[in-house]
Write an enzyme that holds these catalytic residues in place. Structure first.
Site, PDB file in Angstrom:
ATOM      1  N   ARG A   6      -5.452 -19.741 -41.432  1.00 21.45           N
ATOM      2  CA  ARG A   6      -6.397 -18.786 -42.020  1.00 21.45           C
ATOM      3  C   ARG A   6      -6.090 -18.620 -43.514  1.00 21.45           C
ATOM      4  O   ARG A   6      -4.981 -18.190 -43.881  1.00 21.45           O
ATOM      5  CB  ARG A   6      -6.266 -17.436 -41.291  1.00 21.45           C
ATOM      6  CG  ARG A   6      -7.006 -16.301 -41.926  1.00 21.45           C
ATOM      7  CD  ARG A   6      -8.487 -16.428 -41.731  1.00 21.45           C
ATOM      8  NE  ARG A   6      -9.172 -15.253 -42.228  1.00 21.45           N
ATOM      9  CZ  ARG A   6     -10.460 -15.215 -42.507  1.00 21.45           C
ATOM     10  NH1 ARG A   6     -11.202 -16.314 -42.333  1.00 21.45           N
ATOM     11  NH2 ARG A   6     -11.015 -14.122 -42.952  1.00 21.45           N
ATOM     12  N   GLU A  39       3.424  -0.549 -11.015  1.00 21.70           N
ATOM     13  CA  GLU A  39       4.791  -0.652 -10.477  1.00 21.70           C
ATOM     14  C   GLU A  39       5.732   0.333 -11.183  1.00 21.70           C
ATOM     15  O   GLU A  39       6.909   0.057 -11.393  1.00 21.70           O
ATOM     16  CB  GLU A  39       5.286  -2.101 -10.502  1.00 21.70           C
ATOM     17  CG  GLU A  39       4.385  -2.985  -9.635  1.00 21.70           C
ATOM     18  CD  GLU A  39       4.984  -4.271  -9.179  1.00 21.70           C
ATOM     19  OE1 GLU A  39       6.214  -4.324  -9.008  1.00 21.70           O
ATOM     20  OE2 GLU A  39       4.219  -5.228  -8.961  1.00 21.70           O
ATOM     21  N   ALA A  60       0.831  -1.200   0.000  1.00 14.25           N
ATOM     22  CA  ALA A  60       0.000   0.000   0.000  1.00 14.25           C
ATOM     23  C   ALA A  60       0.870   1.256   0.000  1.00 14.25           C
ATOM     24  O   ALA A  60       1.232   1.781   1.060  1.00 14.25           O
ATOM     25  CB  ALA A  60      -0.945  -0.026   1.194  1.00 14.25           C
ATOM     26  N   SER A  87       6.009   3.794 -17.692  1.00 13.47           N
ATOM     27  CA  SER A  87       7.173   3.807 -18.593  1.00 13.47           C
ATOM     28  C   SER A  87       7.967   5.104 -18.394  1.00 13.47           C
ATOM     29  O   SER A  87       9.205   5.104 -18.473  1.00 13.47           O
ATOM     30  CB  SER A  87       6.722   3.707 -20.047  1.00 13.47           C
ATOM     31  OG  SER A  87       6.234   2.414 -20.315  1.00 13.47           O
TER      32      SER A  87
END
Ligand code: CAA
Length: 385
Positions: free
Chosen positions: A272, A368, A124, A371
């Site tokens: 495909r 976290e 936290a 960039s």
């Protein structure tokens, strides 16, 4: 540099891959729809030892090297991202404050419970007014006899709603802040004054919850300070060291997802058929596959090297971890975009997992440390030399 891992770890990686293929991938869509991981699956994760990958053996964990740990995350991230996130706080940001700076007593009390997965931990730090500027937190802790009284609000806390233990950062000296004025506390669920607020609705990462934590005159004993009395005021450094390691985990999760997207794209391109031929025969598609594979290869070398440095030099890997997070997560964003393009209209449909990876991966460039924060950290490390 040698990225060889012990035989025991190699076998563990194989069992994680089997677990991902046989137990996690089949329920990935269900987890997405229900926004929760079934209890029995969490129990299987406990039995595999996944909650204690990074916790030393003497405290009940597997004591893996950082290199082995990121390899496990890579495997786990081949499926729905929420599975890694479920174990990531116990191995990363929720436990590492204790592993790195905790007292012996704190290690003995908490690490075995986190390693077994009996308890869940969370970290936290972030607040509505303090995200990238972590030193700007407003939560305070004031000494009152042999207790501290915490007041404030944290938000965007991964696993906050299920956490039994929170590492909470609070200002204990407003003059000093990041330099001697922020302290890390261990707060257990059920402590009066500690409650869970809003559980956020997000763009992706369903199955993993992000919450607000509220502290209202929350009294914790003085021995709740991570590292004890001597560490009062040193919590900002604990947070930064913890994030240095956590960022390698986020990088690994982006890498594992990118690898899976490459494989899905290759297989789709082979089957495909358009204009009478599998689309894998068209140069436009081949070039995208080649680009994806090359970027993944480069990202993997960077991440493994940063992990290896952390294991072998014992020196901080602040700059390398920031570079690995920046490169792996930005790379995965580009790979996800190409994967969706190769899948065409089908890539945009919920029927295939590509659109889910695309949404979930977006977060890896934000949490976290964005960039932009990684670039800032890298530049500072460079200019220190
Ligand atoms: N290791 C050890 N010490 C460190 C460090 C590191 N990696 N980084 C900084 N420090 C130390 C510095 O050396 C300095 O101490 P000294 O003066 O004694 O040397 C002190 O900490 C202050 O450092 P800075 O001056 O660099 O601090 P700053 O205010 O400029 O901030 C920052 C630096 C890198 C921008 C930092 O605020 C930061 O990392 N911000 C991003 C926060 C972040 O990643 N938040 C994510 C939260 S977790 C999450 O997202 C997930 C979830 O579940 C909640």
């Amino acid at each position: 540099m040698d990225f060889t891992i012990p035989e025991e770890t190699r076998l563990m990686l194989q069992s994680v891959r089997r677990f991902v293929e046989n137990e996690l991938e089949p329920i990935s869509r269900q987890v997405e729809e229900e926004d929760r991981i079934p209890d029995e699956v969490v129990q299987s994760m406990r039995e595999l030892g996944l909650f204690g990958l990074a916790i030393p053996r003497e405290y009940g964990g597997l004591g893996l090297s950082t290199l082995a740990e990121v390899m496990v995350y890579e495997e786990l991230s081949r499926t729905n991202a929420c599975f890694r996130t479920r174990i990531a706080t116990n191995n990363g940001i929720g436990s590492q404050g204790i592993v790195l700076d905790g007292t012996e007593e704190q290690k003995r009390r908490y690490l075995p419970r986190l390693a077994s997965g009996e308890w869940t931990a969370c970290f936290a730090l972030s607040e509505p007014e303090a995200g990238s500027d972590a030193a700007g937190i407003r939560t305070t802790a004031v000494r009152d006899g042999d207790h501290w009284v915490i007041n404030g609000r944290k938000h965007f806390i991964t696993n906050g709603d299920i956490a039994d233990l929170a590492t909470v950062f609070a200002v204990t000296d407003p003059q000093k802040r990041a330099r001697g004025g922020i302290t890390a506390f261990l707060v257990e669920r059920g402590t009066p004054g500690f409650s869970v607020g809003t559980v956020e609705r997000k763009m992706g990462m369903r199955g993993s919850h992000t919450c607000e934590l509220i502290f209202e005159d929350c009294r914790v004993p003085a021995d709740s300070v991570i590292g004890g009395e001597a560490m009062v005021g040193q919590g900002f450094k604990t947070a930064m060291k913890t994030l240095d390691k956590g960022r390698l985990g986020v990088a690994a999760s982006a890498l594992g997802a990118a690898q899976r997207l490459l494989e899905l794209s290759r297989d789709y391109a082979r089957q495909r058929v358009q204009f009478g031929r599998p689309i894998a025969e068209f140069q436009a598609i081949r070039f995208m596959l080649a680009e994806m594979a090359t970027q993944i290869y480069a990202a993997r070398q960077m991440l493994y090297h940063a992990a290896w440095l952390r294991d072998h030099t014992g020196r901080p890997v602040t700059g390398q971890a920031a570079m690995a997070k920046l490169f792996c997560t930005e790379m995965a964003g580009r790979v996800a975009d190409m994967a969706l393009q190769i899948h065409g209209g089908m890539g945009y449909m919920k029927e295939l997992p590509v659109e889910r990876f695309y949404r979930d991966l977006r977060l890896t460039r934000i949490y976290e440390g964005t960039s932009e924060i990684q670039r800032l950290v890298i530049a500072r490390e460079l200019l220190k030399e």
